[in-house]
Scaffold this motif. Structure first.
Motif, PDB file in Angstrom:
ATOM      1  N   ARG A 110     -12.635  -0.840  32.911  1.00 38.05           N
ATOM      2  CA  ARG A 110     -11.892  -1.303  32.146  1.00 38.05           C
ATOM      3  C   ARG A 110     -12.442  -1.819  31.015  1.00 38.05           C
ATOM      4  NH1 ARG A 110     -10.256  -5.819  34.821  1.00 38.05           N
ATOM      5  NH2 ARG A 110      -8.872  -4.692  36.158  1.00 38.05           N
ATOM      6  N   GLY A 111     -11.771  -0.942  29.797  1.00 35.06           N
ATOM      7  CA  GLY A 111     -12.375  -1.178  28.537  1.00 35.06           C
ATOM      8  C   GLY A 111     -13.029  -0.048  27.938  1.00 35.06           C
ATOM      9  N   GLY A 112     -13.857  -0.304  26.818  1.00 32.44           N
ATOM     10  CA  GLY A 112     -14.372   0.821  26.049  1.00 32.44           C
ATOM     11  C   GLY A 112     -15.706   1.287  26.575  1.00 32.44           C
ATOM     12  N   PHE A 113     -16.323   1.071  27.655  1.00 30.02           N
ATOM     13  CA  PHE A 113     -17.529   1.401  27.891  1.00 30.02           C
ATOM     14  C   PHE A 113     -17.582   2.790  28.080  1.00 30.02           C
ATOM     15  CE2 PHE A 113     -20.905   2.447  31.142  1.00 30.02           C
ATOM     16  CZ  PHE A 113     -21.927   1.833  30.519  1.00 30.02           C
ATOM     17  N   PRO A 114     -18.649   3.611  27.660  1.00 29.05           N
ATOM     18  CA  PRO A 114     -19.700   3.143  26.792  1.00 29.05           C
ATOM     19  C   PRO A 114     -19.445   2.675  25.409  1.00 29.05           C
ATOM     20  CG  PRO A 114     -20.211   5.534  27.117  1.00 29.05           C
ATOM     21  CD  PRO A 114     -18.688   5.127  27.766  1.00 29.05           C
ATOM     22  N   PHE A 115     -20.395   1.876  24.937  1.00 28.05           N
ATOM     23  CA  PHE A 115     -19.976   1.528  23.472  1.00 28.05           C
ATOM     24  C   PHE A 115     -20.825   2.152  22.535  1.00 28.05           C
ATOM     25  CE2 PHE A 115     -19.014  -2.587  25.901  1.00 28.05           C
ATOM     26  CZ  PHE A 115     -17.812  -2.795  25.888  1.00 28.05           C
ATOM     27  N   TYR A 116     -22.142   2.603  23.026  1.00 31.00           N
ATOM     28  CA  TYR A 116     -23.094   3.312  22.333  1.00 31.00           C
ATOM     29  C   TYR A 116     -23.228   4.665  23.054  1.00 31.00           C
ATOM     30  CZ  TYR A 116     -24.022  -1.488  20.446  1.00 31.00           C
ATOM     31  OH  TYR A 116     -23.826  -2.463  20.100  1.00 31.00           O
ATOM     32  N   GLY A 117     -23.371   5.677  22.280  1.00 31.22           N
ATOM     33  CA  GLY A 117     -23.221   6.897  22.808  1.00 31.22           C
ATOM     34  C   GLY A 117     -21.770   7.702  23.051  1.00 31.22           C
ATOM     35  N   ASP A 118     -21.848   8.975  23.374  1.00 31.17           N
ATOM     36  CA  ASP A 118     -20.547   9.661  23.526  1.00 31.17           C
ATOM     37  C   ASP A 118     -20.394  10.096  24.928  1.00 31.17           C
ATOM     38  OD1 ASP A 118     -19.768   9.148  20.745  1.00 31.17           O
ATOM     39  OD2 ASP A 118     -21.179  11.116  20.186  1.00 31.17           O
ATOM     40  N   LEU A 119     -19.104   9.829  25.354  1.00 27.61           N
ATOM     41  CA  LEU A 119     -18.894  10.199  26.733  1.00 27.61           C
ATOM     42  C   LEU A 119     -18.074  11.705  26.483  1.00 27.61           C
ATOM     43  CD1 LEU A 119     -18.127  10.050  29.695  1.00 27.61           C
ATOM     44  CD2 LEU A 119     -16.132   9.062  29.262  1.00 27.61           C
ATOM     45  N   LYS A 120     -18.838  12.572  26.928  1.00 27.49           N
ATOM     46  CA  LYS A 120     -18.271  14.006  26.480  1.00 27.49           C
ATOM     47  C   LYS A 120     -17.723  14.674  27.658  1.00 27.49           C
ATOM     48  CE  LYS A 120     -22.508  14.794  23.205  1.00 27.49           C
ATOM     49  NZ  LYS A 120     -23.493  15.808  23.135  1.00 27.49           N
ATOM     50  N   THR A 121     -16.658  15.218  27.391  1.00 31.68           N
ATOM     51  CA  THR A 121     -15.731  15.577  28.313  1.00 31.68           C
ATOM     52  C   THR A 121     -14.992  16.883  27.696  1.00 31.68           C
ATOM     53  OG1 THR A 121     -13.711  14.373  27.681  1.00 31.68           O
ATOM     54  CG2 THR A 121     -15.206  13.476  29.353  1.00 31.68           C
TER      55      THR A 121
END
Length: 843
Positions: A110-121
């Motif tokens: 719930r929320g915007g984690f990860p705040f640093y780095g890119d979640l690539k999909t």
């Protein structure tokens, strides 16, 4: 050092520069390996420094293995900043319409984690929209394996979600994470109705924080830890995560660096042998110079300048090759590192590798250099087979060898950061080299004493070539054999780990384990298992509890006492314990005696047994009393036995074991250990039947675990064997330089044979037999040690009968023999092509 020595050294070296370069070429491979590993380590640590926040994904992580209470949530609100809640656990997931099941790693966010780095999909926008869509993100490998696509479904517990995208990359995680199980990311709100978060569920609750202006994290964490109500919380900062990752990288690269250092030492051994042969060849020239008034100091200076210069050139060449190899090393660790490595020239690493290479080569060349002073002027007017090294005082030889061992230990201590590791490594390496030298001497002695009248002349001459004057047979066998030893031991260790697991998963052993079985589900799951023809080997009750006191001192008191060195993890963890009357096959009592039943209930002190490792962590022994909080009820226990536990077996094992008659009324859940007859299809069908009936159940397929371990070990073994190849390469370089060193003698021998009637084809066959025997003897020496090490590892560590992988060992032997033949044949072309008349006129 005077000008005369420098000028004479240059004038003497100029006509034979090629040969001198070959003398010191043995260190090239070792320096290359060392520079490559040191530079790779510097690249990784540089990347960690620059991407430290991406490794954690936030500025601060607060975690515990139970849901945060209202007080903790209120504390989080006071910290401010951006926050994200994450619940992590493993459970069975059902993929697609076909109903394929896999034990999967669930991240409910719930929320915007990860705040640093890119979640690539894929598609890219799925990383930002899956929570709003109440959908799931699923690892690409499992989607490709099962033929799934975006829009298909995945069931987690009692909830079915559409798949919004494929996970390509999660900040701070490598592709190797998927070996544990496919990763699934889904909205936190979606798991509230899954039935997964019940008593006994193995869940980690995490709260992530990120601030625009990062506060003093050390002070903040110290303040939070000072609160006695936060003993169950663990705190991870960016700096802490960086330290953890750096420690892992340090351990791996130091281990690989030591393997590269072995190649350097073997090369230096070849250099020492080459310098000795060179000094022996120059004995008459040096004796003549002594007759003309040149002092012994000047003759030593002349040879030393040549050797030092060539050592520097060899180390420089190795450094350049190492910088090139550095560019390709990341490919070996592509799936093991959670980021793309940023590569750059690391001058400290380059200079360290260069300096170590030059220093080690000079240390090993010191003994033959000192022997220059033993050459008498009389040698100029009389012909004799003079050996300078044999005339050195024994005290000098012993002092130089002792200094060499200290130098090696000092360099290793610098590279590893540990004098203890360096001492053990030097001792082991010295023993291995001495054994290899001993084996090589023994094999040569056996061959020398053999009478081969039944063999052709070509074979007899090929064998005799191994004993020619100034031969380097023993050194070549040692260098090539060490490469074989390293490759063999790594393969043996890998096979032993896999065999150990396979041994525990045979036909009569468990191949499937069900976890998180609730009390009201237990009978139905046993019925399903037995109806499908499988056997329930164990049905283990598990009770969760926490440690409250040790010898009447509370956990809080122990944590606040700075003189107490008890592990924080052991004090604050949740203990999952079981109860039974008998010990199982994985347990052995090493102290005290086991009490299988206690009928006094909670009102009396309960005798318990604890594992050896947790006893060391808690610094307790027989007679100590532990008070556990069992669902709010204090239970006082006394340690009456300590067990050695084999945690490598697939069935559940426990640090703390209660006797029967105490915990039966406590809230509990079960783990069911099953043997499913048949193959992987039958095991998969059993999983599907149980999970469809009870979606909250987790299943561990031991066959899949074994394959995951095999895949991971293969990746590590590839990197280790790649570094071990530098030892083989060193042996081949030493072989090439040995041929060059003895070129004149070999040419004279070949010419003599051709003058006596031998044709060129016979000369070639003699040389091929010599090189084939060199490679074969090296492999036999290395194999002898590798098999011995394999037996020791199997018998004393894994407690298994050692069955060597014969095809692999034979294949490696064939490759090394063929490489030896190729190098020897290539370097001997000019010897075979020289005309007899040309040499006879020159002589």
């Amino acid at each position: 050092m005077d000008r005369f020595s420098l000028v004479t050294a240059w004038r003497d070296a100029r006509p034979q520069l090629g040969s001198l370069l070959l003398y010191c070429s043995g260190i090239i491979a070792g320096v290359a390996a060392l520079v490559a590993i040191l530079s790779f380590r510097a690249d990784v640590l540089l990347t960690v420094d620059e991407q430290a926040k991406e490794l954690l994904g936030a500025d601060l992580e607060i975690a515990q293995n139970q849901a945060f209470d209202e007080r903790q949530i209120a504390m989080f609100d006071t910290l401010g900043g951006r926050q994200s809640s994450v619940v992590e656990f493993s459970t069975m997931a059902i993929y697609g319409d076909a109903g394929e099941t896999r034990l999967s790693q669930i991240r409910a966010i719930r929320g915007g984690f990860p705040f640093y780095g890119d979640l690539k999909t894929v598609p890219a926008q799925a990383a930002f929209t899956y929570q709003e869509q109440n959908a799931a993100l699923v690892d690409r490998p499992i989607m490709r394996q099962l033929g799934l696509s975006v829009g298909d479904s995945v069931q987690v517990g009692g909830v079915t979600l559409p798949i919004a995208g494929e996970i390509l990359e999660i900040p701070g995680e490598s592709a190797a994470f998927s070996l544990i199980g496919p990763r699934i990311m889904l909205p936190l709100d979606a798991i509230e109705n899954t039935g997964l978060l019940q008593r006994g569920s193995r869940v980690s609750h995490k709260q992530y924080f990120a601030w625009e202006q990062t506060p003093d994290m050390r002070a903040l964490v110290s303040t939070l830890r000072a609160d006695g109500e936060n003993t169950s919380l663990s705190f991870t900062t960016v700096e802490r995560r960086k330290e953890q990752f750096s420690a892992i990288v340090d351990n791996l690269t130091r281990f690989l660096g030591m393997i590269g250092f072995v190649a350097l030492l073997l090369g230096a051994l070849g250099v020492a042998s080459a310098v000795y042969v060179y000094v022996k060849r120059k004995s008459a020239t040096l004796a003549t110079m002594r007759c003309l008034g040149v002092s012994s100091r000047q003759t030593l200076s002349i040879i030393s300048v040549q050797v030092v210069a060539m050592g520097v050139v060899g180390a420089l060449a190795g450094t350049l090759i190492g910088v090139l190899v550095q560019q390709f090393l990341p490919m070996l660790f592509l799936e093991l590192l959670p980021f793309q490595i940023e590569q750059a020239l690391s001058w400290p690493s380059i200079l360290l590798g260069l300096g170590v290479g030059v220093f080690i080569s000079l240390v090993f060349a010191l003994l033959p250099l000192l022997s220059v002073n033993t050459i008498p002027p009389l040698l100029a007017i009389r012909s004799a087979d003079f050996s300078p090294l044999a005339h050195l005082p024994k005290s000098t030889v012993a002092a130089v060898m002792f200094a060499a061992v200290l130098a090696i230990g000092g360099v290793l201590a610098l590279l590893t950061g540990s004098h203890v590791v360096a001492a053990f490594f030097v001792a082991g390496l010295t023993l291995a080299v001495l054994i290899l030298l001993g084996i090589s001497k023994l094999l040569i002695t056996v061959l020398r004493k053999l009478r081969l009248p039944a063999f052709s002349y070509v074979w007899r001459q090929g064998v005799a070539n191994l004993f020619r004057p100034n031969n380097q047979t023993a050194v070549l066998i040692t260098t090539l054999g060490m490469g074989m030893l390293l490759i063999g031991v790594m393969s043996v260790s890998r096979d032993m780990i896999l065999d150990r697991i396979a041994f525990q998963t045979g036909d009569q052993q468990p191949n499937l384990v069900f976890y998180d079985v609730q009390t009201d589900q237990n009978e139905d799951i046993i019925r399903i298992i037995e109806d499908r023809g499988a056997a329930v080997l164990q049905n283990v009750p598990i009770v969760s509890m926490r440690l409250a006191e040790i010898n009447s001192r509370t956990v809080r008191e122990l944590r606040e006492d700075e003189e107490v060195r008890i592990s924080r993890w052991a004090l604050t963890r949740e203990y999952r314990v079981t109860y039974r009357e008998n010990l199982n096959e994985a347990e052995t009592v090493i102290a005290g005696s086991w009490t299988g039943r206690h009928d006094g209930g909670f009102d009396e002190i309960v005798p318990i047994s604890i594992g050896e490792s947790i006893a060391e962590e808690l610094i307790i022994g027989l007679g100590d009393r532990l008070t556990f909080d069992v669902q709010g009820i204090p239970v006082v226990t006394e340690v009456t036995s300590i067990r050695e536990i084999d945690f490598q077996r697939p069935e559940p094992n426990f640090f703390v074991l209660f006797p029967a008659g105490v915990l039966e009324p406590a809230p509990q859940f079960y783990a069911t250990v099953v043997n499913v007859p048949g193959g992987a299809d039958e095991v998969a069908a059993m999983q599907q039947a149980v999970v469809r009936a009870h979606p909250n159940i987790s299943a561990l397929d031991v066959g899949i675990v074994l394959e995951s371990v095999r895949t991971f070990l293969d990746k590590i073994a590839l990197a280790v064997q790649f570094m071990a190849l530098f030892s083989v390469l060193t042996g081949l370089i030493v072989l090439g330089s040995a041929i060059a060193i003895s070129r004149l003698q070999r040419v004279r021998e070949a010419v003599l044979l051709r003058t006596l009637g031998a044709v060129q084809q016979q000369v070639s066959r003699i040389q091929l037999i010599e090189y084939a025997l060199l490679g074969l003897l090296a492999c036999l020496a290395g194999l002898g040690l590798a098999l011995g090490a394999g037996w020791l590892i199997a018998f004393y560590y894994f407690e298994l009968a050692y069955v060597p992988d014969i095809p692999m060992l034979l294949g490696t032997t064939a490759v090394i023999v063929l490489l030896t033949l190729a190098v020897g044949h290539f370097n001997s072309r000019s010897i075979r092509n020289r005309k007899p008349l040309e040499i006879l006129r020159a002589g």
